[in-house]
Design a protein around this motif. Structure first.
Motif, PDB file in Angstrom:
ATOM      1  N   GLY A  71      57.341   5.092 -28.408  1.00  0.00           N
ATOM      2  CA  GLY A  71      58.571   4.146 -27.518  1.00  0.00           C
ATOM      3  C   GLY A  71      59.286   3.379 -28.266  1.00  0.00           C
ATOM      4  N   ALA A  72      61.022   2.536 -27.540  1.00  0.00           N
ATOM      5  CA  ALA A  72      61.183   1.594 -29.201  1.00  0.00           C
ATOM      6  C   ALA A  72      60.433   0.758 -28.983  1.00  0.00           C
ATOM      7  N   TYR A  82      66.075  -8.635 -23.419  1.00  0.00           N
ATOM      8  CA  TYR A  82      65.042  -8.283 -23.223  1.00  0.00           C
ATOM      9  C   TYR A  82      63.996  -8.972 -23.590  1.00  0.00           C
ATOM     10  N   ASN A 136      71.776  -5.292 -29.025  1.00  0.00           N
ATOM     11  CA  ASN A 136      70.866  -4.783 -28.070  1.00  0.00           C
ATOM     12  C   ASN A 136      72.481  -4.342 -27.034  1.00  0.00           C
ATOM     13  N   ASP A 190      68.713  -2.669 -30.883  1.00  0.00           N
ATOM     14  CA  ASP A 190      68.036  -2.276 -29.972  1.00  0.00           C
ATOM     15  C   ASP A 190      69.536  -1.419 -29.483  1.00  0.00           C
ATOM     16  N   LYS A 216      63.569   6.989 -21.882  1.00  0.00           N
ATOM     17  CA  LYS A 216      65.339   6.957 -21.681  1.00  0.00           C
ATOM     18  C   LYS A 216      66.561   7.479 -21.589  1.00  0.00           C
TER      19      LYS A 216
HETATM   20  C1  PLP Z   1      66.572  -3.260 -23.863  1.00  0.00           C
HETATM   21  C2  PLP Z   1      65.076  -2.115 -24.022  1.00  0.00           C
HETATM   22  N1  PLP Z   1      64.590  -1.933 -25.316  1.00  0.00           N
HETATM   23  C3  PLP Z   1      63.724  -1.044 -25.195  1.00  0.00           C
HETATM   24  C4  PLP Z   1      62.958  -0.948 -23.549  1.00  0.00           C
HETATM   25  C5  PLP Z   1      61.528  -0.246 -24.004  1.00  0.00           C
HETATM   26  O1  PLP Z   1      62.198   1.346 -24.762  1.00  0.00           O
HETATM   27  P1  PLP Z   1      60.765   2.265 -24.655  1.00  0.00           P
HETATM   28  O2  PLP Z   1      60.350   2.560 -22.999  1.00  0.00           O
HETATM   29  O3  PLP Z   1      61.339   3.091 -25.109  1.00  0.00           O
HETATM   30  O4  PLP Z   1      59.580   1.289 -25.513  1.00  0.00           O
HETATM   31  C6  PLP Z   1      64.211  -1.061 -22.714  1.00  0.00           C
HETATM   32  C7  PLP Z   1      63.402  -0.264 -21.353  1.00  0.00           C
HETATM   33  O5  PLP Z   1      63.186  -0.675 -20.407  1.00  0.00           O
HETATM   34  C8  PLP Z   1      64.788  -1.480 -22.273  1.00  0.00           C
HETATM   35  O6  PLP Z   1      65.674  -1.995 -21.478  1.00  0.00           O
END
Ligand code: PLP
Length: 383
Positions: free
Chosen positions: A92-93, A118, A163, A195, A229
């Motif tokens: 995940g990010a 975020y 972001n 991001d 996403k």
């Molecule tokens: C701006 C932002 N960054 C990161 C994430 C997290 O991403 P992941 O679900 O791939 O960890 C989100 C999830 O809502 C997000 O809105």
């Protein structure tokens, strides 16, 4: 007991989603798609689990996925990161952001955060002994005030977290934004953590410009992305980080002890799925229909807003209607109107309340229509 994060409670996304479930409300709060993902992708995961791809994958991700991701980056952003040394697959990010912050932040380092932001950025900085330095985005369109960013830079500035497309505002960076950032950090030791989880969700033909595509920024940036996403599978928690070789090396040192590796059969499935570019190139059109439907419906409510230009979020203001705290409004909307949203004050370090709430429109059309129907009753709770 001395908490390392005394100011942190349960995230608002968990709180609002639970409240939505308890109240049987339509959940437009947390950012997750309310529709099914492509059955082809689901079948691929089933195929690879059955074929036995169920053990640890290589720490940096399977070669096939790193290579096709590099090819996708070439196709969409015009540069080809080295799959061997510059691309890492992570869980995940959120993991990408955490490992990138951990790789660069030393005790006392300042990390600039543009807010509203975020909510995972600040704890990552704080846990690593860094000091978050907050710069507000411009009110109204949430663009970046580059003068303010420039004045916040000190000899202690280690990194800037950015972001685009932006959560929660939907603002999409322009070429000018990218160039301004490049000018600020060129010939400095400042790194950039970008991001880009909504990279494939932009509207009205507006392109997403990855910071990796800029020659100066490419040498200084950790690009963090999310397959969850992009392909409507947020529960799979799979993402990536593209960073220059020396920084990828540092990033991987941390990734290997945070999760070591990422879910194997899904990596194989994504590697095959990404072979057809149409599967990600068609995403803007898919979401544009939802954005258009939702903003048309909202224009018939009492909220004030500008249609989102990216991400699957729409901000609306009720400042002209009420002085009610945004958290109170969100709670009452969930319980009484049966539509859950997120109050924007939670995205600010000082919890400032501009009377703005966020909706997620990544939902089926029928659900969006029903939510809009209910929102037309807004006056009931504002009276
Ligand atoms: C701006 C932002 N960054 C990161 C994430 C997290 O991403 P992941 O679900 O791939 O960890 C989100 C999830 O809502 C997000 O809105």
């Amino acid at each position: 007991m001395v908490s390392k994060l005394p100011h942190i409670g349960t995230t608002i996304f968990t709180v609002m989603s639970k409240m939505a479930t308890d109240a049987e409300a339509i959940n437009l709060s947390q950012g997750f798609p309310g529709f099914k993902s492509d059955p082809i992708l689901l079948d691929l995961v089933a195929k690879f689990t059955k074929e036995g791809m169920n053990q640890y994958s290589p720490m940096q991700g399977i070669p096939g996925l790193r290579k096709i991701l590099a090819e996708k980056t070439k196709l969409t952003q015009g540069y080809f990161p080295d799959p061997e040394t510059e691309v890492t697959i992570v869980s995940g990010a959120t993991e990408a952001l955490f490992c990138a912050v951990s790789a660069v932040t030393r005790l006392g380092d300042e990390v600039i955060v543009l807010e509203p932001a975020y909510d995972s950025y600040e704890p990552a900085i704080t846990l690593n002994g860094g000091i978050p330095v907050y710069i507000p985005l411009n009110s109204g369109d949430f663009s970046v005030d580059w003068g303010k960013v420039s004045s916040a830079i000190t000899y202690k500035t280690r990194a800037i977290m950015v972001n685009s497309p932006h959560n929660p505002s939907g603002y999409v960076w322009t070429e000018n934004d990218v160039n301004q950032l490049a000018e600020l950090v060129e010939r400095t030791g400042i790194l950039v953590i970008s991001d880009e989880v909504y990279e494939h969700i932009t509207f009205d033909g507006k392109p997403h410009i990855s910071l990796g595509s800029h020659p100066v920024l490419r040498e200084k940036t950790f690009v963090c992305g999310s397959f969850g996403k992009t392909f409507h599978v947020t529960g799979w928690k799979i993402g990536y980080c593209i960073a220059p070789k020396t920084w990828s090396l540092e990033f991987r040192k941390i990734h290997q002890y945070v999760t070591f590796s990422t879910v194997t059969p899904i990596q194989f499935a994504l590697a095959e799925y990404l072979e057809v570019p149409e599967r990600y190139l068609s995403i803007p059109d898919f979401y544009q229909k939802k954005r258009d439907l939702f903003s048309l419906g909202l224009s018939k409510t009492e909220f004030e807003f500008t249609p989102s230009t990216g991400s699957f979020f729409q901000l609306v203001s009720y400042r002209h209607l009420s002085t009610m705290a945004d958290r109170t409004l969100a709670e009452r909307m969930t319980k009484e109107l049966k539509v859950a949203c997120i109050p924007i004050s939670v995205f600010y370090s000082d919890k400032r309340d501009d009377k703005i709430i966020r909706f997620c429109f990544a939902k089926e059309e029928s659900e969006l229509n029903e939510a809009l129907n209910r929102l037309s009753e807004l006056h009931r709770i504002l009276e």
